[in-house]
Design a protein around this motif. Structure first.
Motif, PDB file in Angstrom:
ATOM      1  N   LYS A   1       0.825  -1.105  -0.047  1.00  0.00           N
ATOM      2  CA  LYS A   1      -0.028  -0.113  -0.057  1.00  0.00           C
ATOM      3  C   LYS A   1       0.944   1.261  -0.034  1.00  0.00           C
ATOM      4  CE  LYS A   1      -3.836  -2.101   2.412  1.00  0.00           C
ATOM      5  NZ  LYS A   1      -4.701  -2.418   3.514  1.00  0.00           N
ATOM      6  N   GLY A   2       2.025   1.138   0.388  1.00  0.00           N
ATOM      7  CA  GLY A   2       3.005   2.301   0.569  1.00  0.00           C
ATOM      8  C   GLY A   2       3.505   2.162   1.874  1.00  0.00           C
ATOM      9  N   PRO A   3       4.498   3.377   2.125  1.00  0.00           N
ATOM     10  CA  PRO A   3       5.022   3.325   3.386  1.00  0.00           C
ATOM     11  C   PRO A   3       4.326   3.597   4.552  1.00  0.00           C
ATOM     12  CG  PRO A   3       5.700   5.241   2.174  1.00  0.00           C
ATOM     13  CD  PRO A   3       4.853   4.354   1.329  1.00  0.00           C
ATOM     14  N   LEU A   4       4.285   2.816   5.673  1.00  0.00           N
ATOM     15  CA  LEU A   4       3.552   3.214   6.749  1.00  0.00           C
ATOM     16  C   LEU A   4       4.364   3.185   8.315  1.00  0.00           C
ATOM     17  CD1 LEU A   4       0.979   0.160   6.479  1.00  0.00           C
ATOM     18  CD2 LEU A   4       0.638   2.207   5.678  1.00  0.00           C
ATOM     19  N   VAL A   5       3.769   4.250   8.934  1.00  0.00           N
ATOM     20  CA  VAL A   5       4.763   4.863   9.966  1.00  0.00           C
ATOM     21  C   VAL A   5       4.396   3.933  11.235  1.00  0.00           C
ATOM     22  CG1 VAL A   5       4.959   6.728  11.582  1.00  0.00           C
ATOM     23  CG2 VAL A   5       4.334   7.163   9.315  1.00  0.00           C
TER      24      VAL A   5
ATOM     25  N   GLY B   1      -3.352  11.055   3.466  1.00  0.00           N
ATOM     26  CA  GLY B   1      -4.421  10.788   4.333  1.00  0.00           C
ATOM     27  C   GLY B   1      -4.570   9.267   4.580  1.00  0.00           C
ATOM     28  N   GLU B   2      -4.522   8.542   3.402  1.00  0.00           N
ATOM     29  CA  GLU B   2      -4.814   7.089   3.522  1.00  0.00           C
ATOM     30  C   GLU B   2      -3.547   6.407   4.321  1.00  0.00           C
ATOM     31  OE1 GLU B   2      -5.190   6.056  -0.522  1.00  0.00           O
ATOM     32  OE2 GLU B   2      -7.299   6.812  -0.695  1.00  0.00           O
ATOM     33  N   LEU B   3      -2.277   6.653   3.872  1.00  0.00           N
ATOM     34  CA  LEU B   3      -1.262   6.227   4.598  1.00  0.00           C
ATOM     35  C   LEU B   3      -1.130   6.365   6.017  1.00  0.00           C
ATOM     36  CD1 LEU B   3       1.520   6.625   1.811  1.00  0.00           C
ATOM     37  CD2 LEU B   3       0.553   4.688   2.385  1.00  0.00           C
ATOM     38  N   LEU B   4      -1.662   7.680   6.302  1.00  0.00           N
ATOM     39  CA  LEU B   4      -1.569   8.066   8.004  1.00  0.00           C
ATOM     40  C   LEU B   4      -2.739   7.160   8.514  1.00  0.00           C
ATOM     41  CD1 LEU B   4      -1.372  11.894   7.761  1.00  0.00           C
ATOM     42  CD2 LEU B   4       0.223  10.321   8.645  1.00  0.00           C
ATOM     43  N   MET B   5      -3.732   6.906   7.810  1.00  0.00           N
ATOM     44  CA  MET B   5      -4.935   6.146   8.376  1.00  0.00           C
ATOM     45  C   MET B   5      -4.486   4.581   8.567  1.00  0.00           C
ATOM     46  SD  MET B   5      -8.121   7.583   8.912  1.00  0.00           S
ATOM     47  CE  MET B   5      -9.371   6.905   8.556  1.00  0.00           C
ATOM     48  N   GLU B   6      -3.690   4.104   7.434  1.00  0.00           N
ATOM     49  CA  GLU B   6      -3.072   2.829   7.727  1.00  0.00           C
ATOM     50  C   GLU B   6      -2.311   2.656   8.568  1.00  0.00           C
ATOM     51  OE1 GLU B   6      -3.675  -0.250   5.906  1.00  0.00           O
ATOM     52  OE2 GLU B   6      -5.582   0.760   5.038  1.00  0.00           O
TER      53      GLU B   6
ATOM     54  N   ALA C   1       5.369  12.521  11.159  1.00  0.00           N
ATOM     55  CA  ALA C   1       4.820  11.416  10.557  1.00  0.00           C
ATOM     56  C   ALA C   1       4.640  11.619   9.120  1.00  0.00           C
ATOM     57  CB  ALA C   1       3.525  10.823  10.983  1.00  0.00           C
ATOM     58  N   ILE C   2       4.123  12.988   8.601  1.00  0.00           N
ATOM     59  CA  ILE C   2       3.841  13.313   7.317  1.00  0.00           C
ATOM     60  C   ILE C   2       5.071  13.498   6.445  1.00  0.00           C
ATOM     61  CG2 ILE C   2       3.154  15.027   5.665  1.00  0.00           C
ATOM     62  CD1 ILE C   2       0.884  15.618   7.541  1.00  0.00           C
TER      63      ILE C   2
END
Length: 153
Positions: free
Chosen positions: A66-70, A101-106, A82-83
């Protein structure tokens, strides 16, 4: 009528001129990329290579389909940091606001105000808007590198 715009940077002042407001506005369209190049040359830094970024972010960012996740706990990292970590992980590609927004939610960071944080980062000179998305400036990359050292220390 000549139109002139001066931009103050940490190393001096840049001036952009045009014969009219329209000409100046047209010339400013490519300015964010040029500022990044000039900042890099003056400050002697360069964008991290994807491999170097992945190594530096090990344990802080998880790279998924999905991409990078924190992965840093919320109490150790504010939303702006985080951004910046997400943008650093995907640098030099820009991320669309919706993707951020999606990556922050994930990542488990439900931040309804992330758009305001992006605006703050932009006004601080840490991110620029590029092709409808956001990416880090040289100053933004330096901030993330300092953040990584702080989190590891």
């Amino acid at each position: 009528m000549k139109v002139k715009l001066s931009i103050k940077r940490s190393y001096g002042e840049l001036t952009v001129e045009g014969e009219s407001f329209e000409e100046l506005a047209e010339g400013l369209k490519g300015l964010p990329q040029w500022l990044d190049v000039i900042d890099s040359l003056v400050e002697g830094t360069e964008a991290p290579t994807p491999h170097r970024a992945k190594e530096a972010l090990k344990g802080l960012i998880e790279f998924t389909s999905k991409g990078p996740l924190v992965t840093v706990p919320k109490e150790k990292l504010n939303d702006k940091d985080a951004i910046c970590l997400l943008l650093y992980a995907i640098d030099p590609q820009p991320l669309q606001p919706k993707q951020i927004g999606e990556l922050l939610m994930e990542s488990g960071r439900h931040s309804a105000g992330f758009g305001a944080r992006l605006s703050e980062l932009r006004s601080e000179g840490l991110v620029i808007r590029d092709e409808g998305g956001y990416r880090l400036t040289v100053a933004g990359r330096k901030r993330v590198e300092d953040l990584i050292r702080r989190l590891r220390g």
